[in-house]
Design an enzyme around this catalytic site. Structure first.
Site, PDB file in Angstrom:
ATOM      1  N   GLU A   1       0.838  -1.198   0.000  1.00  0.00           N
ATOM      2  CA  GLU A   1       0.000   0.000   0.000  1.00  0.00           C
ATOM      3  C   GLU A   1       0.876   1.252   0.000  1.00  0.00           C
ATOM      4  OE1 GLU A   1      -3.038   2.047   3.169  1.00  0.00           O
ATOM      5  OE2 GLU A   1      -3.249  -0.128   2.836  1.00  0.00           O
TER       6      GLU A   1
ATOM      7  N   ARG B   1      -6.215   3.064 -24.770  1.00  0.00           N
ATOM      8  CA  ARG B   1      -6.607   2.130 -25.827  1.00  0.00           C
ATOM      9  C   ARG B   1      -7.975   1.514 -25.562  1.00  0.00           C
ATOM     10  NH1 ARG B   1      -0.944  -1.126 -25.974  1.00  0.00           N
ATOM     11  NH2 ARG B   1      -0.972  -0.434 -23.794  1.00  0.00           N
ATOM     12  N   GLN B   2      -8.455   1.643 -24.325  1.00  0.00           N
ATOM     13  CA  GLN B   2      -9.801   1.161 -23.977  1.00  0.00           C
ATOM     14  C   GLN B   2     -10.772   2.341 -24.047  1.00  0.00           C
ATOM     15  OE1 GLN B   2      -9.940  -1.378 -20.424  1.00  0.00           O
ATOM     16  NE2 GLN B   2      -7.708  -1.552 -20.506  1.00  0.00           N
TER      17      GLN B   2
ATOM     18  N   HIS C   1      -4.461   8.445 -27.431  1.00  0.00           N
ATOM     19  CA  HIS C   1      -4.662   7.391 -28.421  1.00  0.00           C
ATOM     20  C   HIS C   1      -5.818   7.739 -29.355  1.00  0.00           C
ATOM     21  CE1 HIS C   1      -4.402   3.424 -30.148  1.00  0.00           C
ATOM     22  NE2 HIS C   1      -5.665   3.163 -29.855  1.00  0.00           N
TER      23      HIS C   1
ATOM     24  N   LYS D   1      -3.596  -4.335 -41.066  1.00  0.00           N
ATOM     25  CA  LYS D   1      -3.301  -5.539 -40.284  1.00  0.00           C
ATOM     26  C   LYS D   1      -4.586  -6.176 -39.775  1.00  0.00           C
ATOM     27  CE  LYS D   1      -2.697  -3.164 -35.851  1.00  0.00           C
ATOM     28  NZ  LYS D   1      -1.764  -2.763 -34.794  1.00  0.00           N
TER      29      LYS D   1
ATOM     30  N   ASP E   1       3.090   6.370 -35.165  1.00  0.00           N
ATOM     31  CA  ASP E   1       2.166   5.750 -34.214  1.00  0.00           C
ATOM     32  C   ASP E   1       2.213   6.536 -32.912  1.00  0.00           C
ATOM     33  OD1 ASP E   1       0.225   3.985 -33.437  1.00  0.00           O
ATOM     34  OD2 ASP E   1       1.437   2.180 -33.712  1.00  0.00           O
TER      35      ASP E   1
ATOM     36  N   ASP F   1       4.019  -0.638 -27.906  1.00  0.00           N
ATOM     37  CA  ASP F   1       3.926  -1.541 -26.763  1.00  0.00           C
ATOM     38  C   ASP F   1       4.949  -2.671 -26.893  1.00  0.00           C
ATOM     39  OD1 ASP F   1       3.221  -3.144 -24.635  1.00  0.00           O
ATOM     40  OD2 ASP F   1       1.073  -3.068 -25.009  1.00  0.00           O
TER      41      ASP F   1
ATOM     42  N   ALA G   1       6.174  -3.595 -29.848  1.00  0.00           N
ATOM     43  CA  ALA G   1       6.914  -3.280 -31.085  1.00  0.00           C
ATOM     44  C   ALA G   1       6.686  -4.314 -32.174  1.00  0.00           C
ATOM     45  CB  ALA G   1       8.418  -3.122 -30.818  1.00  0.00           C
ATOM     46  N   GLY G   2       5.771  -5.242 -31.962  1.00  0.00           N
ATOM     47  CA  GLY G   2       5.493  -6.270 -32.961  1.00  0.00           C
ATOM     48  C   GLY G   2       4.902  -5.711 -34.240  1.00  0.00           C
TER      49      GLY G   2
END
Length: 318
Positions: free
Chosen positions: A43, A99-100, A133, A195, A221, A225, A227-228
């Protein structure tokens, strides 16, 4: 009679200490004295070691993982409110959970909206951030949002490279607007990498929309995250005849094996900002990462907010 402005105090969250120190140097005022206490069960309890009564506070903390970064910011805001700060601005260089931003499948949370609610409920009067984002996330807040644009940092750097056949690329369809906006500064063409994902962070297939033959391509971009996506897009671009390929990404999340992925990719370089502090050891082993600082931009925005001045000039690209 000259205008009177409230005393400004800058405080850093533990997750953004390095950037906060640069911002304070650029602003010309040292960081305030704050302590983060930790109990044995994990905590946390941040508290101020100096009076903040009547001051305009700027609390600097990105909300990337771990979740402690977000919760520390919320507790800092609450502590400031209870200590009678006059005005509290949450300076969130990287707004996590962005991103959400919608329900893209049944029975999921809209995390970005929930985080906006939490920051507001904690007592922030204003939020300052960069390259959300999705720009419409500003509408999730019922308090003023200063949404700074990373283009003012990236464009001069890309211009300095003097790339002879510049083409701007988006690594996915969702980033096409961002790529087109960036391309206008160079009067450059835009190509898109389409993609298809199996699941989060896993790509099933990718194809290119547009011609990259003989071009010096810059992939745009907001978040990198694993990098894929960027490494796969870069490989596909080079396979289709490009001269070179670079990537520009505001927020270097760089989770998992991202550093190794970037280093082993065909990218000439990965240009990022310091909204998220890089892993000092792993970044040393990755020669392709170029970090541009956002400190001066945030310092100027803080000064303008404190003086009730327009921040419009901060969006002017050199």
């Amino acid at each position: 009679m000259p205008l009177q402005f409230n005393t400004v105090k800058l405080f850093a969250g533990s997750g953004t200490q390095e950037l906060a120190e640069k911002i304070s140097t650029s602003f010309g005022k040292p960081l305030g004295d704050k302590t983060l206490a930790k109990f044995s069960d994990g905590e946390i309890q941040p508290f101020y070691n100096e009076s903040v009564r009547g001051a305009d506070l700027f609390l600097i903390q990105s909300t990337n993982q771990p979740t402690d970064n977000l919760f520390e910011l919320l507790l800092m805001i609450d502590a400031a409110k209870r200590a009678s700060a006059h005005y509290i601005t949450a300076v969130v260089p990287y707004f996590g959970y962005a991103r959400q931003d919608r329900k893209d499948k049944p029975r999921v949370a809209i995390g970005a909206k929930m985080i906006a609610n939490l920051i507001t409920a904690a007592g922030a009067h204003r939020i300052m951030t960069m390259d959300l984002h999705a720009a419409q996330i500003q509408g999730f807040f019922d308090i003023p949002v200063d949404h700074l644009d990373g283009s003012v940092i990236f464009v001069p750097y890309i211009k300095s490279l003097n790339l002879p056949n510049l083409t701007i690329a988006s690594p996915d369809m969702g980033g096409s607007y961002r790529a087109r906006t960036f391309a206008k500064f160079f009067n450059a063409e835009v190509i898109i990498c389409d993609k298809r994902r199996k699941r989060a962070n896993e790509i099933e297939s990718m194809s290119i929309i547009g011609d990259v033959t003989g071009q010096d391509v810059v992939l745009m971009d907001d978040i990198c995250d694993t990098a894929g996506t960027l490494s796969k897009a870069a490989a596909l671009i080079m396979e289709n005849g490009a001269n070179s390929v670079r990537a520009v990404c505001t927020h270097a999340v760089l989770s998992g094996k991202a550093y190794e992925t970037i280093e082993n990719s065909v990218l000439t370089e990965m240009i990022v900002t310091d909204t998220i502090q890089l892993d000092p050891e792993r970044s040393k082993a990755c020669s392709k990462i170029k970090v541009l600082s956002t400190a001066d931009l945030f310092a100027k925005a803080i000064k303008s907010v404190n003086e009730h001045a327009s921040i419009a000039e901060l969006f002017a690209v050199d």
